[in-house]
Design a protein around this motif. Structure first.
Motif, PDB file in Angstrom:
ATOM      1  N   SER A 163     -51.539  54.712 -53.151  1.00 47.01           N
ATOM      2  CA  SER A 163     -51.960  54.270 -54.479  1.00 47.01           C
ATOM      3  C   SER A 163     -52.350  52.807 -54.411  1.00 47.01           C
ATOM      4  CB  SER A 163     -50.825  54.436 -55.493  1.00 47.01           C
ATOM      5  OG  SER A 163     -51.152  53.810 -56.729  1.00 47.01           O
ATOM      6  N   PRO A 164     -53.420  52.403 -55.112  1.00 48.60           N
ATOM      7  CA  PRO A 164     -53.680  50.969 -55.223  1.00 48.60           C
ATOM      8  C   PRO A 164     -52.574  50.324 -56.037  1.00 48.60           C
ATOM      9  CG  PRO A 164     -55.068  52.162 -56.752  1.00 48.60           C
ATOM     10  CD  PRO A 164     -54.365  53.196 -55.920  1.00 48.60           C
ATOM     11  N   ALA A 165     -52.279  49.063 -55.744  1.00 48.79           N
ATOM     12  CA  ALA A 165     -51.223  48.359 -56.473  1.00 48.79           C
ATOM     13  C   ALA A 165     -51.741  47.151 -57.238  1.00 48.79           C
ATOM     14  CB  ALA A 165     -50.132  47.910 -55.494  1.00 48.79           C
ATOM     15  N   SER A 166     -53.014  46.826 -57.060  1.00 47.88           N
ATOM     16  CA  SER A 166     -53.590  45.651 -57.714  1.00 47.88           C
ATOM     17  C   SER A 166     -54.251  46.043 -59.027  1.00 47.88           C
ATOM     18  CB  SER A 166     -54.623  45.006 -56.791  1.00 47.88           C
ATOM     19  OG  SER A 166     -55.276  43.945 -57.446  1.00 47.88           O
ATOM     20  N   PRO A 167     -53.942  45.352 -60.129  1.00 49.39           N
ATOM     21  CA  PRO A 167     -54.535  45.712 -61.424  1.00 49.39           C
ATOM     22  C   PRO A 167     -56.052  45.860 -61.427  1.00 49.39           C
ATOM     23  CG  PRO A 167     -52.744  44.172 -61.768  1.00 49.39           C
ATOM     24  CD  PRO A 167     -52.936  44.275 -60.276  1.00 49.39           C
ATOM     25  N   PRO A 168     -56.827  44.954 -60.819  1.00 50.35           N
ATOM     26  CA  PRO A 168     -58.277  45.168 -60.859  1.00 50.35           C
ATOM     27  C   PRO A 168     -58.707  46.485 -60.231  1.00 50.35           C
ATOM     28  CG  PRO A 168     -57.782  42.925 -60.162  1.00 50.35           C
ATOM     29  CD  PRO A 168     -56.484  43.672 -60.175  1.00 50.35           C
ATOM     30  N   TRP A 169     -57.986  46.924 -59.197  1.00 54.62           N
ATOM     31  CA  TRP A 169     -58.348  48.161 -58.519  1.00 54.62           C
ATOM     32  C   TRP A 169     -57.938  49.386 -59.320  1.00 54.62           C
ATOM     33  CZ3 TRP A 169     -61.131  48.856 -54.011  1.00 54.62           C
ATOM     34  CH2 TRP A 169     -61.501  47.679 -53.361  1.00 54.62           C
ATOM     35  N   TYR A 170     -56.698  49.422 -59.823  1.00 51.26           N
ATOM     36  CA  TYR A 170     -56.303  50.640 -60.532  1.00 51.26           C
ATOM     37  C   TYR A 170     -56.893  50.706 -61.933  1.00 51.26           C
ATOM     38  CZ  TYR A 170     -52.158  48.076 -62.478  1.00 51.26           C
ATOM     39  OH  TYR A 170     -51.297  47.197 -63.105  1.00 51.26           O
ATOM     40  N   MET A 171     -57.185  49.543 -62.532  1.00 49.92           N
ATOM     41  CA  MET A 171     -57.832  49.571 -63.845  1.00 49.92           C
ATOM     42  C   MET A 171     -59.282  50.047 -63.741  1.00 49.92           C
ATOM     43  SD  MET A 171     -56.487  46.139 -65.772  1.00 49.92           S
ATOM     44  CE  MET A 171     -54.782  45.972 -66.338  1.00 49.92           C
ATOM     45  N   ALA A 172     -59.926  49.785 -62.606  1.00 54.33           N
ATOM     46  CA  ALA A 172     -61.317  50.208 -62.421  1.00 54.33           C
ATOM     47  C   ALA A 172     -61.432  51.722 -62.288  1.00 54.33           C
ATOM     48  CB  ALA A 172     -61.920  49.520 -61.196  1.00 54.33           C
ATOM     49  N   GLN A 173     -60.408  52.372 -61.722  1.00 51.10           N
ATOM     50  CA  GLN A 173     -60.435  53.817 -61.529  1.00 51.10           C
ATOM     51  C   GLN A 173     -59.081  54.410 -61.915  1.00 51.10           C
ATOM     52  OE1 GLN A 173     -62.762  55.441 -58.178  1.00 51.10           O
ATOM     53  NE2 GLN A 173     -62.800  53.374 -57.335  1.00 51.10           N
ATOM     54  N   PRO A 174     -58.778  54.414 -63.207  1.00 52.85           N
ATOM     55  CA  PRO A 174     -57.438  54.845 -63.636  1.00 52.85           C
ATOM     56  C   PRO A 174     -57.134  56.305 -63.353  1.00 52.85           C
ATOM     57  CG  PRO A 174     -58.896  54.513 -65.523  1.00 52.85           C
ATOM     58  CD  PRO A 174     -59.605  53.958 -64.336  1.00 52.85           C
ATOM     59  N   LEU A 175     -58.113  57.201 -63.531  1.00 49.43           N
ATOM     60  CA  LEU A 175     -57.830  58.623 -63.293  1.00 49.43           C
ATOM     61  C   LEU A 175     -57.591  58.886 -61.818  1.00 49.43           C
ATOM     62  CD1 LEU A 175     -60.353  60.361 -65.718  1.00 49.43           C
ATOM     63  CD2 LEU A 175     -57.979  59.690 -66.125  1.00 49.43           C
ATOM     64  N   ARG A 176     -58.343  58.207 -60.978  1.00 49.18           N
ATOM     65  CA  ARG A 176     -58.145  58.342 -59.543  1.00 49.18           C
ATOM     66  C   ARG A 176     -56.768  57.820 -59.130  1.00 49.18           C
ATOM     67  NH1 ARG A 176     -62.024  55.597 -54.891  1.00 49.18           N
ATOM     68  NH2 ARG A 176     -61.285  56.865 -53.131  1.00 49.18           N
ATOM     69  N   THR A 177     -56.315  56.762 -59.786  1.00 51.99           N
ATOM     70  CA  THR A 177     -54.991  56.209 -59.509  1.00 51.99           C
ATOM     71  C   THR A 177     -53.895  57.205 -59.874  1.00 51.99           C
ATOM     72  OG1 THR A 177     -55.774  53.945 -59.866  1.00 51.99           O
ATOM     73  CG2 THR A 177     -53.403  54.331 -60.073  1.00 51.99           C
ATOM     74  N   ILE A 178     -54.022  57.799 -61.046  1.00 56.79           N
ATOM     75  CA  ILE A 178     -53.042  58.793 -61.472  1.00 56.79           C
ATOM     76  C   ILE A 178     -53.022  59.971 -60.507  1.00 56.79           C
ATOM     77  CG2 ILE A 178     -52.457  60.448 -63.296  1.00 56.79           C
ATOM     78  CD1 ILE A 178     -53.682  58.401 -65.292  1.00 56.79           C
TER      79      ILE A 178
END
Length: 338
Positions: A76-91
């Motif tokens: 999982s990405p842990a950096s806000p810019p990365w997970y905010m850019a692709q939230p569904l992929r993060t989930i």
């Protein structure tokens, strides 16, 4: 002999963990699954070990042969810019990935998960003990990361209670150090890369928000002891981090003193940026007696600056083969593209 799977093993923390796992003589095979979203094959390019196999694929969709005795989920990405850019992929990486990994866990095997201090949200208690249930906005801009981590914790503890699955869950606090991406987006790496490029050091908000910076070597030692070395029989959750709480602005000023031509500038605070982070390590002190964060953030930052300086020097990246034509000598022909 032990068969191990590490999801996210080409990432910042995952690659350090893989190195420690390969020190074990009981490991017969270590399979790394990583889609190179935020990881880099270069993080393990120096490893020449026939037991290491690398599959470049999403953890949710990877085809795996057989079962694994130990599984480590760090995909999982842990950096806000990365997970905010692709939230569904993060989930998906967290939740669907965990379901996929449970499917290939051998009977009696152990599933280990790196959760996060973000499960505490905007904490109303400091320091944060594992018993604190948190104050998280489940529909806010950080929810894809915070809530998917909380969901996987819930999933694993239900599997533990209902099916007797052996689990280990850690909550990590603000880890930094070598192998962080140049474009990672979190405070220490941002400040260092900006300074090395001769640019202003950007602090979001007034910089009074605090974090507990844990240097990677100390954190990996804690994970090693908890996950396998000490024979701990405790499912977690367990806080792992440095309990020295430091304002973000202080870190920026520390770096700026080494790069005096780079001014500090303030930008608007991002939405719902937590005001404080500090782990209560009382439980860790009981579970892992004698473990502590030995590297002060000042020394850790100096080491991180030195590493980024090497990574960012002109021509450094060009000397390394790309993934598409990589593998042979870089990782002992253990890279497999799928």
């Amino acid at each position: 002999m032990t068969r191990i799977l590490v999801a996210g093993g080409l990432g910042f923390i995952g690659s350090h963990l893989v190195e420690r796992l390969l020190r074990r003589e009981d490991v017969a095979e270590c399979v790394v699954v990583d889609n190179l979203w935020t990881g880099s094959w270069r993080n393990l390019a120096h490893v020449e070990d026939s037991r290491l196999q690398i599959l470049v694929e999403d953890v949710e969709r990877v085809c795996l042969a057989g079962k694994f005795d130990e599984i480590y989920h760090l995909a999982s990405p842990a950096s806000p810019p990365w997970y905010m850019a692709q939230p569904l992929r993060t989930i998906s990486a967290n939740v669907v990935g965990a379901l996929r990994l449970l499917d290939v866990l051998a009977p009696g095997g152990q599933m280990a998960y790196t959760s996060t201090s973000e499960v505490y949200g905007e904490p109303l208690v400091s320091p944060q003990p594992e018993s604190y249930r948190g104050f998280v906005d489940c529909t806010g801009p950080r929810a894809s990361y915070d809530e998917s981590k909380r969901c996987v914790e819930a999933m694993l503890f239900e599997a533990h209670r209902a099916q007797g699955v052996r689990i280990k869950v850690v909550r990590l606090f603000n880890v930094f150090g070598p192998r962080t991406r140049v474009d990672d987006g979190r405070a220490v790496s941002n400040f260092v890369t900006q300074a090395l490029r001769g640019r202003p050091i950007t602090v979001f908000g007034d910089g009074a928000q605090t974090r507990s910076w844990g240097y990677i070597d100390d954190i990996i030692k804690g994970l090693e002891r908890y996950f396998w070395a000490d024979g701990v029989d405790y499912p977690g959750p367990l806080n792992i981090g440095n309990d020295r709480e430091i304002p973000v602005l202080e870190v920026a000023e520390f770096i700026q003193r080494r790069f005096p031509k780079c001014p500090i500038v303030h930008l608007p605070a991002p939405p719902q940026d937590p005001t404080n982070r500090r782990p209560d390590l009382s439980l860790a002190n009981r579970v892992l007696p004698g473990w502590t964060s030995l590297v002060p953030y000042e020394e850790g930052v100096e080491r991180t600056i030195a590493w980024f300086r090497r990574e960012m020097r002109p021509g450094a990246a060009a000397k390394r083969p790309l993934v598409a034509n990589a593998s042979a000598k870089a990782i002992g022909q253990n890279l497999r593209l799928v």
